[in-house]
Structures are given as structure tokens and as C-alpha cells.
Write a protein that holds these residues in place. Structure first.
Motif, PDB file in Angstrom:
ATOM      1  N   GLU A  30       9.297  -0.444   7.935  1.00  0.00           N
ATOM      2  CA  GLU A  30       8.011  -0.396   7.235  1.00  0.00           C
ATOM      3  C   GLU A  30       7.334  -1.764   7.271  1.00  0.00           C
ATOM      4  O   GLU A  30       6.118  -1.860   7.459  1.00  0.00           O
ATOM      5  CB  GLU A  30       8.200   0.080   5.802  1.00  0.00           C
ATOM      6  N   ILE A  31       8.117  -2.814   7.099  1.00  0.00           N
ATOM      7  CA  ILE A  31       7.579  -4.177   7.170  1.00  0.00           C
ATOM      8  C   ILE A  31       7.045  -4.455   8.575  1.00  0.00           C
ATOM      9  O   ILE A  31       5.945  -4.994   8.737  1.00  0.00           O
ATOM     10  CB  ILE A  31       8.652  -5.214   6.768  1.00  0.00           C
ATOM     11  N   LEU A  32       7.808  -4.075   9.587  1.00  0.00           N
ATOM     12  CA  LEU A  32       7.364  -4.285  10.970  1.00  0.00           C
ATOM     13  C   LEU A  32       6.076  -3.524  11.269  1.00  0.00           C
ATOM     14  O   LEU A  32       5.184  -4.034  11.956  1.00  0.00           O
ATOM     15  CB  LEU A  32       8.455  -3.860  11.951  1.00  0.00           C
ATOM     16  N   ILE A  33       5.969  -2.324  10.758  1.00  0.00           N
ATOM     17  CA  ILE A  33       4.763  -1.521  10.971  1.00  0.00           C
ATOM     18  C   ILE A  33       3.558  -2.219  10.359  1.00  0.00           C
ATOM     19  O   ILE A  33       2.495  -2.319  10.987  1.00  0.00           O
ATOM     20  CB  ILE A  33       4.946  -0.102  10.409  1.00  0.00           C
ATOM     21  N   LEU A  34       3.714  -2.728   9.143  1.00  0.00           N
ATOM     22  CA  LEU A  34       2.611  -3.434   8.492  1.00  0.00           C
ATOM     23  C   LEU A  34       2.239  -4.704   9.254  1.00  0.00           C
ATOM     24  O   LEU A  34       1.054  -5.015   9.433  1.00  0.00           O
ATOM     25  CB  LEU A  34       2.973  -3.772   7.045  1.00  0.00           C
ATOM     26  N   GLN A  35       3.240  -5.439   9.710  1.00  0.00           N
ATOM     27  CA  GLN A  35       2.970  -6.655  10.475  1.00  0.00           C
ATOM     28  C   GLN A  35       2.267  -6.329  11.788  1.00  0.00           C
ATOM     29  O   GLN A  35       1.338  -7.038  12.192  1.00  0.00           O
ATOM     30  CB  GLN A  35       4.264  -7.423  10.735  1.00  0.00           C
ATOM     31  N   ASN A  36       2.693  -5.266  12.448  1.00  0.00           N
ATOM     32  CA  ASN A  36       2.045  -4.860  13.692  1.00  0.00           C
ATOM     33  C   ASN A  36       0.596  -4.451  13.451  1.00  0.00           C
ATOM     34  O   ASN A  36      -0.284  -4.757  14.253  1.00  0.00           O
ATOM     35  CB  ASN A  36       2.819  -3.735  14.366  1.00  0.00           C
TER      36      ASN A  36
END
Length: 56
Positions: A30-36
Motif C-alpha cells: 500500500e505504501i509503494l502504491i501511494l509512492q508510485n
């Protein structure tokens, strides 16, 4: 032999313990998705700036 309730409780505890790492993986994803998403927005802003500069 353990009672059915105790066996079910033990099984549920084991499932919780075994799936705890999956919860961490989900949070990280979820964190990676937001960062992307933030990165894509920044790239789009940069692209629009370049396009606008070229038109000027």
C-alpha cells in the motif's frame, strides 16, 4: 484429546501467526502504491511544464 473448541482456537491462533507476515507485506505494498502515485503525479507535472515551456 483436546476438545473441538480448543482445537479450533489453536488452529485460529496458528492461522493468525502464519498470516501476520502477509499483513506486513500488504501494508508495504500500500505504501509503494501511494509512492508510485506521487511519482506519477510529479512526472506528469514535469511533462506538462516541459510541454508548456516548449510552446512558449
Amino acid at each position: 484429546m483436546a476438545s473441538p473448541e480448543k482445537m479450533i482456537r489453536m488452529l485460529l491462533d496458528e492461522i493468525r501467526q502464519d498470516t501476520a507476515p502477509l499483513a506486513t507485506i500488504i501494508q508495504n505494498q500500500e505504501i509503494l502504491i501511494l509512492q508510485n502515485k506521487q511519482l506519477l503525479e510529479l512526472l506528469e507535472d514535469t511533462r506538462l511544464t516541459i510541454v508548456n515551456d516548449q510552446e512558449s
